[in-house]
Structures are given as C-alpha cells and as structure tokens.
Design an enzyme around this catalytic site. Structure first.
Site, short mmCIF file in Angstrom:
data_model
loop_
_atom_site.label_atom_id
_atom_site.label_comp_id
_atom_site.label_asym_id
_atom_site.label_seq_id
_atom_site.Cartn_x
_atom_site.Cartn_y
_atom_site.Cartn_z
N LYS A 24 38.06 35.70 32.54
CA LYS A 24 39.07 35.84 32.41
C LYS A 24 39.68 36.53 33.93
CE LYS A 24 40.27 39.91 30.46
NZ LYS A 24 40.80 40.74 31.09
N ARG A 29 42.19 35.63 39.16
CA ARG A 29 42.25 35.41 40.53
C ARG A 29 41.58 33.73 41.06
NH1 ARG A 29 38.72 39.73 38.99
NH2 ARG A 29 37.92 41.45 39.97
N GLY A 95 45.99 44.79 33.20
CA GLY A 95 45.47 45.58 33.69
C GLY A 95 44.81 45.08 35.29
N ASP A 323 32.69 46.59 30.33
CA ASP A 323 33.23 45.72 29.11
C ASP A 323 32.90 45.12 27.22
OD1 ASP A 323 35.98 45.99 30.08
OD2 ASP A 323 36.24 43.81 30.99
N LYS A 350 40.75 51.99 29.37
CA LYS A 350 41.07 50.47 29.49
C LYS A 350 41.98 50.60 29.35
CE LYS A 350 37.64 49.43 31.85
NZ LYS A 350 37.37 48.83 33.22
N ARG A 354 38.98 53.34 24.99
CA ARG A 354 37.38 52.38 23.93
C ARG A 354 35.88 53.09 23.50
NH1 ARG A 354 37.62 47.27 27.42
NH2 ARG A 354 39.27 46.38 26.59
N ARG A 401 39.93 44.16 22.42
CA ARG A 401 37.61 43.80 22.46
C ARG A 401 37.51 44.95 21.03
NH1 ARG A 401 35.77 40.81 26.38
NH2 ARG A 401 37.63 41.62 28.43
C1 S3P Z 1 37.95 43.28 36.22
C2 S3P Z 1 37.81 44.50 35.93
C3 S3P Z 1 37.15 45.65 35.14
C4 S3P Z 1 37.17 45.12 33.88
C5 S3P Z 1 38.46 43.97 33.40
C6 S3P Z 1 38.43 43.54 34.47
C7 S3P Z 1 38.43 42.45 37.28
O1 S3P Z 1 38.07 46.20 35.29
O2 S3P Z 1 37.21 46.22 32.96
O3 S3P Z 1 38.55 43.70 32.32
O4 S3P Z 1 38.97 41.39 36.48
O5 S3P Z 1 38.66 43.29 38.04
P1 S3P Z 1 37.60 47.74 36.67
O6 S3P Z 1 38.28 47.30 38.17
O7 S3P Z 1 39.11 49.12 36.54
O8 S3P Z 1 37.12 48.33 36.33
#
Ligand code: S3P
Length: 446
Positions: A24, A29, A95, A323, A350, A354, A401
């Site tokens: 993911k 990205r 997010g 995660d 998250k 969680r 999750r």
């Molecule tokens: C992610 C960073 C993590 C992770 C999210 C994916 C990323 O979050 O929990 O599922 O792709 O950069 P945080 O940067 O808030 O820790």
C-alpha cells in the site's frame, strides 16, 4: 463483498501458496511521484484497494493522465507538477494518501481542498500542516487541522525538521514539499521509519542524502533533499505488502496443522518488525528465495502451526511494525504467557483507536488484555492449556486491520467470531476473503 457482517469459524488446517497484494505504501507513492514527474511512469503490481484508487483519482484531478492497463498495471503521464483541481479531493479512508498529497500540493501556487470518510475526517492533520506552514504554505480547516481543509502552497522556504513523532507520512509530506522549496529540506528522524519515499525519489532521478549521526548516545537519521531536484517518469514494480501478508501467515501459525506460504513479500527491514517478533515467540516462519525487485528485497515466507510463547516487544521496534500490532495481539492470544507491547501510542490515531479496539475485540473473544495509555499486554491462553474462546461480535469502527485480525482469530478459536463493516477490508486487501477461503479458512457472511 457485501456490507453485511462477516464471520469466521474454526475448521480444518489452512494450506496453500498465495501472493500478497501490492504494498500500500509503495502504491500510493508510485501514483504521486508519477504525477509529479515529467514523462511516463508505468506501475506493475499496484494495490488496487480503495485507498490507492482514491489517490489515483486525486492525481488525475491534479492534472496527470492516469490509466489502468490491466490487473495491477497502470500508466501515469506526469506533467512535471500539479495544476489546480477543479473540485474537492476526496481521499476516502487513506491517511497516507491525503498527507502525502498535501505535501506534494504545497509545492505549487494552487489552492486545493481535501476531505475523506468519517474516520479520515477525525484524524490529526496538524502534524503535516505544521511543517508545511513553516515552509510558507497556508491552510484553513476544522478544529485542530481536521478535514475538510483547504491548502494553498507555492514559493516555499527550505526547512530542517526534526520529527516530533515516528511518522513516515509526515517525513514524506516534508520531502515532497521540499521538491519545490528554496534551499531544499532536511528531515531528522529520532527513530527511523519506512523509507519508501526516499528510495522511490531516487528511482525517479532525485538526489536524496541519508546519514545516521549519533548525538547524546542516540542515533538520528538525517535525510536531505537538496534544492532543485527533477523527477523523471520510470517503471515501478510494487512488491507484496508485508502488512497484508501478516494475516494469512499468522493464521498459519495459530490454526493447528497449517502450512501457509506467501510469495513475493517485501522484506525492507523498516517493515518487518512483526516477523522478527514472531520468530522470537518461537514461530516456525521460514523466509526463502530472497531476491531484489525494484530496489527492495523480497522473499517467500512459509508459516507452519507453532507453539508460541509470550514476549516483551522492544518499544523501539514499533515504527517497523506499527500497523501489525492488532494481528500480533491475535497471535499473542494463542501464546504461552503474556506479550507486552509498549511505545505504541501512535496506534491510537490510525484508522481507529487501534489499542482500544484490539483490546475490546480480544476481550469480547474471552482473551485477557490490559490496556495502557501507550501500550497493551495480551495474556496468552496456551499455557493455561485452553484455547481462545472466540464467539464475540467485534465492532471494527470501519478499520480494515481490526476486521482482518479478528477474522483470523476466529479461524483458530473455539467459537465463530463475527465482525461488522467488513467492506472496509477493501481499502488495503480487496482479495482477503477469497484468499483466506482458498487456504481453507471458513469465512461466511454473518
Ligand atoms: C505509512 C506510514 C504509517 C502507517 C501507514 C502507512 C506510509 O503511518 O501506519 O499505514 O505509507 O507512510 P504513520 O506515518 O502515521 O506512522
């Protein structure tokens, strides 16, 4: 998948060889860098989950040509920057999507408005807006920077920024904004977090300088993006997501008689804290066929039913498995003795809180869990020589999750486990139900 509940029931052993869906983090990205770059980017193995599809739509709204060419195969024609979107950008549940896109958008003199689903609208965006504002971006949003919010960027100043929390999303937002900041940017990480943005920026032709420096007996990672980096379209092969592979693998460890292999799993050490922890718990987990793909190490992982023992997870490992604590907590429920997880306060912000939902879900299934402000302890039942009861209805609050973790628990418990809102599983693992059924897991509509 219907929006009715889902139920998992104990049955026979799980057996088979499967592939994990695309990662993911890398999928988001690849879309964003493809849109920022000049020329053509082709992606294979893209995770076609709801979160990444929202990012793909967003990139089209910012002016890139985004086309699906086949299963997991996408082409992005970047125009070397973002143009102003005509409407609100809806990032759904993601997010990662919204925080990285806000960082990228801040580099341009355009105005964009972001929103998301109920979960995303409740999550803190101040952590990204604060450094972006220091660089010169302006924004207006709801209390504490919650979505919906409007961001205006352009003419950014450079920034040296020490991350106040271990967050790859915040680091990435600053780096992406830094592509268009005078003097470039430097991000200092007190704890190293996943480095896919740094690696992928390099693959698109940017110079990214990474150095570990010791200060006061502690190691800090310095990531510097010098001014004036140009991105050129490239090919990205997205490896399998270790965070998704975790579900069938833990199922293999806790369902008696099982043997499950997941092929093509990314083994970046900033993502594999769960596998390290499971090995410490005594898991029969074997990694084979290690190889490189698109700058990342990948391998095939086989999990066989194991007698697990409880462990204390080092808090400094949290960024490499943030995660994965819900599914680790499920494995811990079947272990011999307590498993202590600390330094995981970030879990509370998250897709859901969680820590609270993992504790509530396990307790509903008869597991003893002690919740702490920034941690939890799960008391495994194996030493007591009795299995996990199960039988609970787990409220997921729309968290993919939380849903998948408790469905895995139900496969090894005494009684079936039901979860609500299983449709959200499609944000990160659209094929989860079919994959688990293919291994022999008893998943049915509740
Ligand atoms: C992610 C960073 C993590 C992770 C999210 C994916 C990323 O979050 O929990 O599922 O792709 O950069 P945080 O940067 O808030 O820790």
């Amino acid at each position: 998948m219907s929006s009715a509940g889902l139920k998992s029931a104990p049955g026979g052993a799980l057996r088979g060889i499967v592939r994990a869906p695309g990662d993911k983090s890398m999928s988001h990205r690849s879309m964003i860098l493809g849109a920022l770059a000049t020329g053509t980017t082709t992606v294979e193995g893209l995770l076609e989950g709801d979160d990444v599809l929202a990012t793909a739509r967003a990139m089209a709204a910012f002016g890139a040509r985004v086309e699906r060419e086949g299963v997991g195969r996408w082409r992005i024609e970047g125009q070397g920057g973002f143009s102003e979107p005509a409407d609100v950008i809806d990032c759904g549940n993601a997010g990662t999507g919204v925080r990285l896109i806000m960082g990228a958008a801040a580099g341009f003199a355009i105005c964009s408005t972001f929103t998301g689903d109920q979960s995303l609208r409740g999550r803190p965006m101040g952590r990204v807006l604060e450094p972006l504002a220091r660089m010169g971006a302006t924004w207006m949003g709801r209390d504490k920077g919650r979505l919906p919010l409007t961001l205006k960027g352009g003419a950014l100043r450079g920034l040296t920024y020490t991350l106040p929390m271990a967050s790859a999303q915040v680091k990435s937002a600053v780096l992406l904004a830094g592509l268009h900041a005078e003097g470039g940017v430097e991000v200092i990480e007190p704890e190293a977090t996943r480095d896919h943005t740094e690696r992928m920026l390099r693959a698109f032709g940017a110079e990214v300088l990474v150095e570990d420096r010791v200060a006061g007996g502690k190691t800090f990672r310095h990531i510097r993006l010098p001014e004036g980096q140009k991105l050129t379209g490239t090919h990205v092969a997205v490896p399998g997501d270790p965070s998704s592979a975790a579900f069938p693998l833990v199922a293999g460890l806790i369902v008696p008689g099982s043997e499950v292999t997941v092929e093509g799993v990314m083994l970046n050490e900033l993502r594999t804290g769960l596998f390290t922890t499971l090995l410490e718990m005594g898991a029969d987990l074997v990694i084979s066929n290690r190889r490189m793909a698109s700058g990342e190490e990948v391998g095939d992982i086989t999990a066989r039913y194991s007698r697990l023992k409880g462990v204390v997870v080092p808090p400094e490992r949290a960024p490499a498995m943030i995660d994965e604590y819900p599914i680790l907590a499920v494995a811990a429920a079947f272990a011999d003795g307590p498993t202590v997880m600390r330094g995981i306060g970030e879990m509370r912000v998250k897709e859901s809180d969680r820590i609270a939902l993992t504790a509530a879900g396990l307790q509903a299934c008869g597991v003893t869990v002690e919740e702490e402000p920034e941690g939890m302890t799960v008391v495994g039942t194996q030493g007591g020589n009795h299995p996990v009861r199960g039988g609970g209805l787990v409220h997921t609050h729309g968290d993919h999750r939380i849903a998948m973790s408790h469905l895995v628990l139900g496969l090894a418990a005494e009684q079936a486990v039901a979860v609500d809102e299983p449709g959200m599983i499609a944000t990160s693992f659209p094929g989860f139900v079919d994959l688990m059924r293919g291994l022999g897991g008893g998943l049915t509509e509740a």
